[in-house]
Design an enzyme around this catalytic site. Structure first.
Site, PDB file in Angstrom:
ATOM      1  CB  SER A  66      78.342  57.831  33.811  1.00 56.99           C
ATOM      2  OG  SER A  66      79.040  58.949  33.301  1.00 56.99           O
TER       3      SER A  66
ATOM      4  CE1 TYR B 220      82.312  57.008  37.504  1.00 60.42           C
ATOM      5  CE2 TYR B 220      82.086  58.010  35.340  1.00 60.42           C
ATOM      6  CZ  TYR B 220      81.586  57.762  36.597  1.00 60.42           C
ATOM      7  OH  TYR B 220      80.361  58.260  36.958  1.00 60.42           O
TER       8      TYR B 220
END
Length: 258
Positions: free
Chosen positions: A155, A168
């Site tokens: 990501s 995350y």
């Protein structure tokens, strides 16, 4: 026959998180090029979605596909899942390790105290630990045949902190270090290791109902599409000279590499 069909035809790809938007698009892209597909899904409620996907995939000549349910936040479950794939379809030639969870969303201005060490470790285990384990399980077969592809879904949060939280972002960044080591260790044995780092892709679990304000973050003026990520994964699977790379697919959001 296209070059990608020549390279991929007859190969088996294992795709985790395969019933999500990116997973489904990538499965269809591989199957259209003659790859058989091991379809992983997490929630039992996704069983029907997995069945429908298999029906689509097997319409391609010579393509086999089967679905496997597993909670990949657990190492023992991951080992059992891999063994089931091997028993039913054989050893994967390509690993597209695409599963992941966000955990609590505290945002870029959140309080780090709102993420416990236990939650942090849980997110890391799902987003990095079981990816490592799947690579560990897949690579011996790839070594034997002197050909393999290991591809992770990262990501842009790994490089810019993202919009969810430190748990995350850091779990995704861990995949980049894994790519570096795997590539340098195994590339001379015909095994490439890469990652794709998307940002704000529509029709995914993370962005099932995105607010319009998100588009303002993307210079291109729109969210990304799962097929656009699938195209990058196919590139990474077919190009034997491209390894040790993290490809950012973010509509121009990030500047430079990370």
């Amino acid at each position: 026959m296209s070059n990608s069909e020549q390279v991929l035809g007859g190969k088996l790809v294992l795709i985790t998180g395969c019933t999500g938007g990116i997973g489904q698009a990538t499965a269809r892209a591989f199957a259209s090029r003659g790859c058989s597909v091991a379809v992983h899904y997490n929630s039992p409620s996704s069983r029907e979605k997995a069945s429908q996907l298999i029906e689509q995939l097997t319409k391609n000549p010579g393509v086999r596909a089967a679905a496997f349910q597993a909670d990949l936040s657990n190492y023992d479950n991951t080992r059992v899942f891999y063994a089931q794939v091997v028993q039913e379809l054989g050893h994967p030639d390509i690993l597209f390790s695409n599963h992941g969870v966000t955990g609590p969303k505290i945002g870029p201005e959140g309080d780090i105290g709102n993420v416990s060490p236990e939650v942090f470790e849980e997110i890391w285990r799902t987003n990095a630990g079981t990816h490592f384990l799947l690579a560990q399980l897949c690579i011996p077969h790839m070594q034997k045949q002197q050909w393999g592809r290991v591809i992770f879904t990262s990501s842009v949060a790994a490089g810019n902190g993202g919009v969810i939280g430190p748990h995350y972002a850091s779990s995704k960044a861990a995949l980049h270090g894994l790519v570096r080591w795997l590539s340098l260790r195994y590339c001379k044995e015909g095994i490439t290791s890469n990652a794709v780092a998307p940002a704000l892709i529509e029709d995914t679990a993370m962005l099932s109902n995105p607010p319009e304000s998100l588009k303002s973050k993307i210079p291109i003026g729109r969210l990304g599409k799962p097929d656009e990520i699938a195209n990058i994964v196919i590139l990474l699977a077919t190009n034997g000279y491209m390894t040790n790379k993290v490809i950012h697919a973010d509509g121009g959001w990030t500047i430079g590499g990370f």
